[in-house]
Design an enzyme around this catalytic site. Structure first.
Site, PDB file in Angstrom:
ATOM      1  N   PRO A   1     -44.260-122.430  71.791  1.00  0.00           N
ATOM      2  CA  PRO A   1     -43.737-123.701  72.314  1.00  0.00           C
ATOM      3  C   PRO A   1     -42.214-123.748  72.258  1.00  0.00           C
ATOM      4  O   PRO A   1     -41.597-123.228  71.324  1.00  0.00           O
ATOM      5  CB  PRO A   1     -44.352-124.744  71.374  1.00  0.00           C
ATOM      6  CG  PRO A   1     -45.548-124.074  70.782  1.00  0.00           C
ATOM      7  CD  PRO A   1     -45.198-122.626  70.679  1.00  0.00           C
TER       8      PRO A   1
ATOM      9  N   GLY B   1     -39.313-122.690  76.991  1.00  0.00           N
ATOM     10  CA  GLY B   1     -38.858-123.108  78.320  1.00  0.00           C
ATOM     11  C   GLY B   1     -39.735-122.675  79.463  1.00  0.00           C
ATOM     12  O   GLY B   1     -39.234-122.361  80.540  1.00  0.00           O
TER      13      GLY B   1
ATOM     14  N   GLU C   1     -35.755-103.761  52.345  1.00  0.00           N
ATOM     15  CA  GLU C   1     -35.624-103.114  53.660  1.00  0.00           C
ATOM     16  C   GLU C   1     -35.331-101.623  53.523  1.00  0.00           C
ATOM     17  O   GLU C   1     -35.725-100.825  54.380  1.00  0.00           O
ATOM     18  CB  GLU C   1     -34.534-103.796  54.496  1.00  0.00           C
ATOM     19  CG  GLU C   1     -34.778-105.267  54.788  1.00  0.00           C
ATOM     20  CD  GLU C   1     -36.137-105.546  55.393  1.00  0.00           C
ATOM     21  OE1 GLU C   1     -36.708-104.650  56.060  1.00  0.00           O
ATOM     22  OE2 GLU C   1     -36.652-106.653  55.183  1.00  0.00           O
TER      23      GLU C   1
END
Length: 652
Positions: free
Chosen positions: A240, A243, A450
């Site tokens: 959502p 666009g 990471e």
């Protein structure tokens, strides 16, 4: 001596041609160049002679006028019946095809009514026809609002004012100035153009598709390509706020066609099943009448998948889906109508809707990247601040959708209005969610996590390492904000055996493995990694037949896989064993590369990113190549791929 038809150079002539072509399109044989005699009644307030150039283009699309077997005549209100019949016999009667344009109040003799194949009404020039004419004849982009504003003025003034060397703003100013005395009291609202797709940002492949459609619709409208060569349907998917509805409006503006919108919820509001189907058909009929047009079906997943309907509403829902398929196919054809569907849940759409010949183009719109976010924000600020002025807000706008950015721009303008001054950067910053800097111990935690993904993925040759990044700040209001990511690519085709998936699991769990090595325990930032690894391990055991049994399960959704683990204790134990083995394997690899783990983590802390060439340098500076531990605990080099461009679900 041959005589060719005159080209449609004037916007007025092209607009009249569009209305004329639209009126006769119901006669497929005539439109395709076949035989027939058509009488067209001109709109009230127009003169039949205005349509002469347009009629000649319809009669002689590519032919030599002298050689063509076609006729044309005008019929005004002053002509007597005898003269009308005589002129028809001379100009049209012996011809293979002809067009008669009659004044709105002209009396049509019975002999003419019998002679012609169709008596049709020409519609007045509207916004759609004016926009198409401006685009084709003047190479001018015009929004629907601008067209409607121009059509308020006398047509003779409008056609004279429309010139290709002028801007639309200039034309509108001239017309407003000339007719100011006719305007109502008070300052009129300025005309603002609807956004064209070519001016939009953040749509990626969807934008490319839309721009190609715009070119194809133009080529089809002028007869260069047949309708079969035009893409007739697309389904846009995405979260959502990205666009999808804005895209539909911008696409229609880019193509210069009318946008007709509908949804199942809107159609069901009409009443019971019969009313729902009637409302649906009416929307499709409206789009067909407006062709060329774009029919936008929002939340197309709400129709559901017929294979999943519950027994209590299966008959009703099946009839609704079948009716939609019937309208998409178009028993009578839907030439000129492009269907655009939008959904947040692509997997819930009936497969028949997406098959070839229907809505067979599927494009996902993701959240905008940093450059697109800044461009979208600048567009919503409408020139108050340039994109260069907003570059410092890349981090602050992270994970914001187009709708979020539009809301922020409105809030910034509101702040500026209250202060009675232009919008400044501080107003925009105040309208955005606050950010939290990633520094100190938190930056080290993320860097170590990471670094674990990076090293295990690289040492297992689990795909091609693309790079690793950690951010400087995250949104304080976005719980899903990611602090970093390690990216890997894989070839499109790879052999995926048990070793392949075990490598994936090791890479997924390498972040928390690195945390445990360095800090003695891992934190809750690895929950997404655990979820991904659990899914892979469950599929290994239940779907791929690579675990303790060859039994195959159809379950693929996370909820279905969770139920399998809950009700099958043996499966749950196997999943746990596979993940524990992957975790220990990742730890063993990182312990063997302990110094390299620290080097990569420090690089991420200081620089914020790590590219493949720099990782290669760090590995060359280390000692001998670390041992690669297979799932059984022996040392080996493991080949395999990885999922396309995944981030290993980094810490948040």
């Amino acid at each position: 001596m041959s005589k060719k038809r005159t080209p449609l150079k004037r916007a007025k002539d092209y607009a009249l041609y569009v209305t004329m072509r639209r009126a006769v399109r119901g006669n497929a044989r005539f439109v395709s160049g076949g035989a027939g005699h058509i009488l067209l009644r001109a709109p009230e307030g127009t003169v039949p002679g205005e349509y002469s150039t347009a009629a000649f283009h319809l009669l002689y699309p590519n032919e030599d006028i002298v050689k063509a077997d076609s006729g044309y005549m005008l019929l005004d209100d002053a002509m007597k019946e005898g003269k009308i019949l005589n002129e028809f016999e001379v100009e049209c009667g012996s011809k293979n095809r002809s067009i008669i344009v009659a004044a709105s109040n002209a009396v049509i003799p019975a002999g003419i009514k019998v002679a012609v194949d169709s008596v049709l009404d020409l519609e007045p020039i509207g916004a759609r026809e004016l926009r198409i004419a401006a685009r084709v004849a003047l190479k001018m982009r015009m929004s629907e609002e601008q067209a409607l504003q121009l059509l308020k003025y006398p047509k003779e003034h409008m056609w004279i004012a429309l010139r290709s060397e002028r801007s639309l703003d200039d034309i509108l100013r001239r017309m407003a100035s000339l007719h100011r005395e006719e305007e109502p009291a008070g300052k009129p609202e300025p005309v603002q153009a609807s956004g064209l797709l070519s001016e939009m940002h953040g749509y990626g492949k969807a934008k490319e598709w839309g721009l190609q459609l715009s070119r194809d619709l133009y080529d089809w409208s002028v007869g260069t390509i047949p309708w079969d060569d035009v893409d007739k349907g697309l389904v846009l998917s995405g979260p959502p706020g990205v666009g999808k509805t804005v895209f539909a409006k911008a696409l229609a503006a880019e193509c210069g066609v009318e946008l007709v919108a509908g949804s199942l919820g809107q159609w069901q509001a009409a009443g019971h099943l019969g009313d729902t189907l009637k409302a649906m058909r009416a929307t499709f009929a409206k789009a067909k009448k407006a062709a060329p047009s774009i029919l936008f079906i929002d939340e197309i997943d709400s129709f559901g998948d017929r294979s999943r309907f519950a027994p209590d509403n299966k008959d009703y829902s099946t009839q609704v889906v079948n009716a939609l398929l019937e309208q998409i196919d178009g028993i009578e054809g839907r030439e000129g109508v492009v269907i655009l569907g939008a959904t947040n849940n692509l997997e819930n759409i009936d497969r028949a809707i997406l098959r070839s010949g229907r809505l067979d183009q599927l494009i996902e719109i993701g959240m905008p990247n940093a450059a697109d976010r800044i461009a979208i924000l600048a567009a919503h600020l409408k020139g108050d601040l340039a994109a260069d002025d907003l570059e410092v807000l890349k981090v602050a706008t992270n994970y914001m959708s187009g709708a979020d950015l539009a809301k922020a721009a409105r809030e910034a303008r509101r702040i500026a209005r209250q202060a009675k001054r232009p919008v400044c950067l501080e107003d925009v910053t105040a309208s955005l969610p606050p950010t939290v800097k990633i520094e100190g111990e938190m930056r080290r935690f993320i860097a170590v996590h990471e670094a674990g993904h990076t090293l295990v993925g690289t040492l297992l040759k689990n795909g091609l390492f693309i790079g690793t990044t950690i951010v400087d700040a995250i949104s304080a209001q976005n719980a899903s904000s990611q602090g970093g990511a390690a990216y890997f690519d894989m070839p499109l085709i790879a052999r995926r055996d048990r070793q392949f998936y075990c490598d994936q699991i090791a890479v997924m769990l390498a972040g928390i493995a690195a945390e445990e090595i360095v800090f003695g325990a891992f934190a809750d930032g690895g929950a997404a990694d655990l979820a991904a690894a659990t899914r892979i391990a469950t599929l290994l055991e239940s779907r791929f037949g690579m675990g303790g049994t060859l039994r195959h399960s159809l379950a693929t959704e996370d909820a279905e896989l969770e139920r399998l683990r809950q009700f099958d204790r043996y499966l749950s134990d196997r999943v746990h064993h596979t993940m524990q083995e992957g975790f220990e394997r990742a730890k063993a690899i990182l312990l063997d590369a302990r110094r390299l783990l620290d080097d990569v983590a420090n690089e991420l802390i200081e620089v914020g990113s790590l590219m493949p060439d720099r990782l290669a340098e760090l590995m060359d500076l280390g000692a001998a190549e670390p041992r690669i531990v297979t799932r059984s605990g022996s040392a080996a080099n493991s080949a395999g791929g990885f999922v396309p461009r995944t981030d290993c679900h980094p810490m948040t």
